[in-house]
Design a protein around this motif. Structure first.
Motif, mmCIF file in Angstrom:
data_model
loop_
_atom_site.group_PDB
_atom_site.id
_atom_site.type_symbol
_atom_site.label_atom_id
_atom_site.label_comp_id
_atom_site.label_asym_id
_atom_site.label_seq_id
_atom_site.Cartn_x
_atom_site.Cartn_y
_atom_site.Cartn_z
ATOM 1 N N GLU A 184 0.842 -1.218 0.000
ATOM 2 C CA GLU A 184 0.000 0.000 0.000
ATOM 3 C C GLU A 184 0.864 1.251 0.000
ATOM 4 O O GLU A 184 0.565 2.235 -0.701
ATOM 5 C CB GLU A 184 -0.910 -0.006 1.236
ATOM 6 C CG GLU A 184 -2.075 -0.975 1.115
ATOM 7 C CD GLU A 184 -2.771 -1.221 2.458
ATOM 8 O OE1 GLU A 184 -2.534 -0.462 3.421
ATOM 9 O OE2 GLU A 184 -3.542 -2.204 2.527
ATOM 10 N N LEU A 185 1.947 1.236 0.784
ATOM 11 C CA LEU A 185 2.826 2.418 0.846
ATOM 12 C C LEU A 185 3.546 2.653 -0.480
ATOM 13 O O LEU A 185 3.729 3.796 -0.911
ATOM 14 C CB LEU A 185 3.843 2.239 1.984
ATOM 15 C CG LEU A 185 3.212 2.306 3.387
ATOM 16 C CD1 LEU A 185 4.189 1.814 4.446
ATOM 17 C CD2 LEU A 185 2.774 3.746 3.697
ATOM 18 N N VAL A 186 3.924 1.554 -1.115
ATOM 19 C CA VAL A 186 4.584 1.657 -2.421
ATOM 20 C C VAL A 186 3.635 2.304 -3.437
ATOM 21 O O VAL A 186 4.011 3.216 -4.177
ATOM 22 C CB VAL A 186 5.039 0.251 -2.889
ATOM 23 C CG1 VAL A 186 5.313 0.211 -4.374
ATOM 24 C CG2 VAL A 186 6.262 -0.194 -2.091
ATOM 25 N N LEU A 189 3.367 5.343 -7.085
ATOM 26 C CA LEU A 189 2.554 5.114 -8.294
ATOM 27 C C LEU A 189 1.311 5.991 -8.404
ATOM 28 O O LEU A 189 0.983 6.463 -9.500
ATOM 29 C CB LEU A 189 2.131 3.627 -8.340
ATOM 30 C CG LEU A 189 3.292 2.620 -8.320
ATOM 31 C CD1 LEU A 189 2.765 1.200 -8.195
ATOM 32 C CD2 LEU A 189 4.140 2.757 -9.578
ATOM 33 N N LEU A 190 0.616 6.178 -7.308
ATOM 34 C CA LEU A 190 -0.679 6.877 -7.377
ATOM 35 C C LEU A 190 -0.564 8.239 -8.052
ATOM 36 O O LEU A 190 0.447 8.923 -7.912
ATOM 37 C CB LEU A 190 -1.242 7.087 -5.966
ATOM 38 C CG LEU A 190 -2.167 6.012 -5.399
ATOM 39 C CD1 LEU A 190 -2.723 6.472 -4.053
ATOM 40 C CD2 LEU A 190 -3.309 5.677 -6.351
ATOM 41 N N GLY A 191 -1.598 8.580 -8.806
ATOM 42 C CA GLY A 191 -1.632 9.900 -9.439
ATOM 43 C C GLY A 191 -0.595 10.048 -10.540
ATOM 44 O O GLY A 191 -0.173 11.166 -10.845
ATOM 45 N N GLY A 192 -0.187 8.924 -11.101
ATOM 46 C CA GLY A 192 0.764 8.995 -12.218
ATOM 47 C C GLY A 192 2.141 9.497 -11.806
ATOM 48 O O GLY A 192 2.860 10.124 -12.582
ATOM 49 N N ILE A 198 -3.855 -3.063 -12.518
ATOM 50 C CA ILE A 198 -5.065 -3.523 -13.224
ATOM 51 C C ILE A 198 -6.075 -2.377 -13.307
ATOM 52 O O ILE A 198 -6.672 -2.129 -14.350
ATOM 53 C CB ILE A 198 -5.672 -4.754 -12.499
ATOM 54 C CG1 ILE A 198 -4.761 -5.962 -12.678
ATOM 55 C CG2 ILE A 198 -7.082 -5.062 -13.014
ATOM 56 C CD1 ILE A 198 -5.118 -7.162 -11.809
ATOM 57 N N GLU A 199 -6.238 -1.669 -12.208
ATOM 58 C CA GLU A 199 -7.235 -0.598 -12.182
ATOM 59 C C GLU A 199 -6.848 0.566 -13.092
ATOM 60 O O GLU A 199 -7.684 1.130 -13.790
ATOM 61 C CB GLU A 199 -7.390 -0.104 -10.735
ATOM 62 C CG GLU A 199 -8.557 0.828 -10.567
ATOM 63 C CD GLU A 199 -8.603 1.416 -9.149
ATOM 64 O OE1 GLU A 199 -9.079 2.545 -9.009
ATOM 65 O OE2 GLU A 199 -8.134 0.749 -8.201
ATOM 66 N N LYS A 200 -5.572 0.896 -13.126
ATOM 67 C CA LYS A 200 -5.166 2.140 -13.804
ATOM 68 C C LYS A 200 -4.607 1.956 -15.207
ATOM 69 O O LYS A 200 -4.631 2.891 -16.001
ATOM 70 C CB LYS A 200 -4.085 2.866 -12.962
ATOM 71 C CG LYS A 200 -4.541 3.253 -11.586
ATOM 72 C CD LYS A 200 -5.584 4.350 -11.654
ATOM 73 C CE LYS A 200 -6.010 4.769 -10.259
ATOM 74 N NZ LYS A 200 -7.220 5.583 -10.249
ATOM 75 N N ARG A 201 -4.048 0.793 -15.513
ATOM 76 C CA ARG A 201 -3.309 0.698 -16.769
ATOM 77 C C ARG A 201 -3.675 -0.487 -17.656
ATOM 78 O O ARG A 201 -3.637 -0.367 -18.874
ATOM 79 C CB ARG A 201 -1.790 0.624 -16.486
ATOM 80 C CG ARG A 201 -1.220 1.856 -15.842
ATOM 81 C CD ARG A 201 0.295 1.751 -15.727
ATOM 82 N NE ARG A 201 0.953 1.910 -17.014
ATOM 83 C CZ ARG A 201 1.436 3.079 -17.464
ATOM 84 N NH1 ARG A 201 1.355 4.153 -16.714
ATOM 85 N NH2 ARG A 201 2.009 3.153 -18.647
#
Ligand SMILES: Cc1cc2nc3c(=O)[nH]c(=O)nc-3n(C[C@H](O)[C@H](O)[C@H](O)COP(=O)(O)OP(=O)(O)OC[C@H]3O[C@@H](n4cnc5c(N)ncnc54)[C@H](O)[C@@H]3O)c2cc1C
Length: 239
Positions: free
Chosen positions: A46-48, A53-56, A228-231
């Motif tokens: 989750e921290l990674v 990664l989050l928000g590009g 999976i969700e984003k890309r």
């Protein structure tokens, strides 16, 4: 999907997301992470995702540390050819058909079925890259199988005559099946999926991706769920 396509993980870094967390932590930690306890695997994941990664954000570097290897079996030569265009962070060992050819000769003698060794798409309706539709009939497919058998017979004859495998293979149908070992780091695995699971990729390499994804998801769940969700399948290509 063709029932002879198989993808099996044979080696993988233990707790990959903790390793990524360690690599990430070292970037801003004054000491050495050798003396640091990483959070538990799921929390590390989750921290990674949050910090890299989050928000590009695109901080993919730490994802290059964990590695996973697959034994891939039964895929046609065209998939091998396409997969091997990826040069960075991916390693291959492939049956080259210089040292292996007994299975082709076994088709000639009937010890193996044509489809154990050569790949042909299922009977059905298809479209080319421009959307133009065509049918692959049962009769056409039967003819293709017969031709493959004839070519295998000539191949077997040539081996008996002392030909080298690399010479005899020249007239085989293009999509003979090959087995290979494939190693990715987590970043290169996602890069591969970016390029090869998108809809304009060939369906057989999309199948390879579809068999890889659940294994990756089990291995590094938080990171791959984000992927999976984003890309995945969205043709969001890295440069
Ligand atoms: C649908 C599809 C169809 C294709 N059709 C064809 C075809 O008809 N013929 C054909 O020859 N190829 C074809 N390709 C292959 C394509 O042109 C690329 O060679 C292949 O996808 C490798 O991509 P890559 O460079 O991203 O991967 P990798 O080699 O794994 O590289 C990963 C990343 O590293 C960087 N990188 C790698 N090498 C260099 C470099 N030399 N210089 C600068 N940066 C680098 C880039 O950022 C790259 O994205 C096709 C690919 C796809 C997905």
């Amino acid at each position: 999907m063709d029932p002879r396509f198989h993808v099996k993980p044979i080696s993988a870094t233990f707790e990959p997301q903790r390793l990524i967390w360690m690599a990430m932590h070292q970037d801003y930690y004054e000491g050495t992470v050798a003396d640091t306890e990483a959070p538990p695997e799921n929390e590390a994941g989750e921290l990674v995702v949050k910090h890299l990664l989050l928000g590009g954000r695109g901080h993919y570097g730490p994802l290059e540390h964990p590695a996973i290897s697959f034994a891939v079996a039964g895929f046609p030569h065209s998939v091998v050819q396409q997969a091997r265009t990826h040069r960075v962070g991916i390693s291959f060992d492939v049956q080259s058909m210089r040292y292996t050819g007994k299975r082709v000769a076994a088709v000639a003698t009937g010890k193996l079925g044509v489809e154990d060794v050569f790949y042909f798409r299922a009977v059905g309706n298809y479209a080319d890259r421009f959307g133009k539709k065509y049918a692959y009939s049962k009769q056409m497919r039967e003819t293709d199988l017969q031709v493959a058998k004839q070519m295998s017979t000539i191949y077997g004859y040539k081996l008996q005559e002392g030909f080298a495998e690399e010479h005899a293979r020249g007239m085989l149908p293009f999509d003979y099946r090959q087995n290979f070992v494939l190693t990715f780091n987590l970043r290169s695995a996602m890069h591969f999926l970016d390029l090869r699971s998108k809809l304009d990729a060939q369906s057989e390499i999309i199948d390879l991706c579809n068999l890889m994804v659940p294994v990756l998801q089990q291995w590094a769940p938080e990171v791959i769920n984000w992927y999976i969700e984003k890309r995945l399948g969205r043709a969001r290509l890295s440069p």
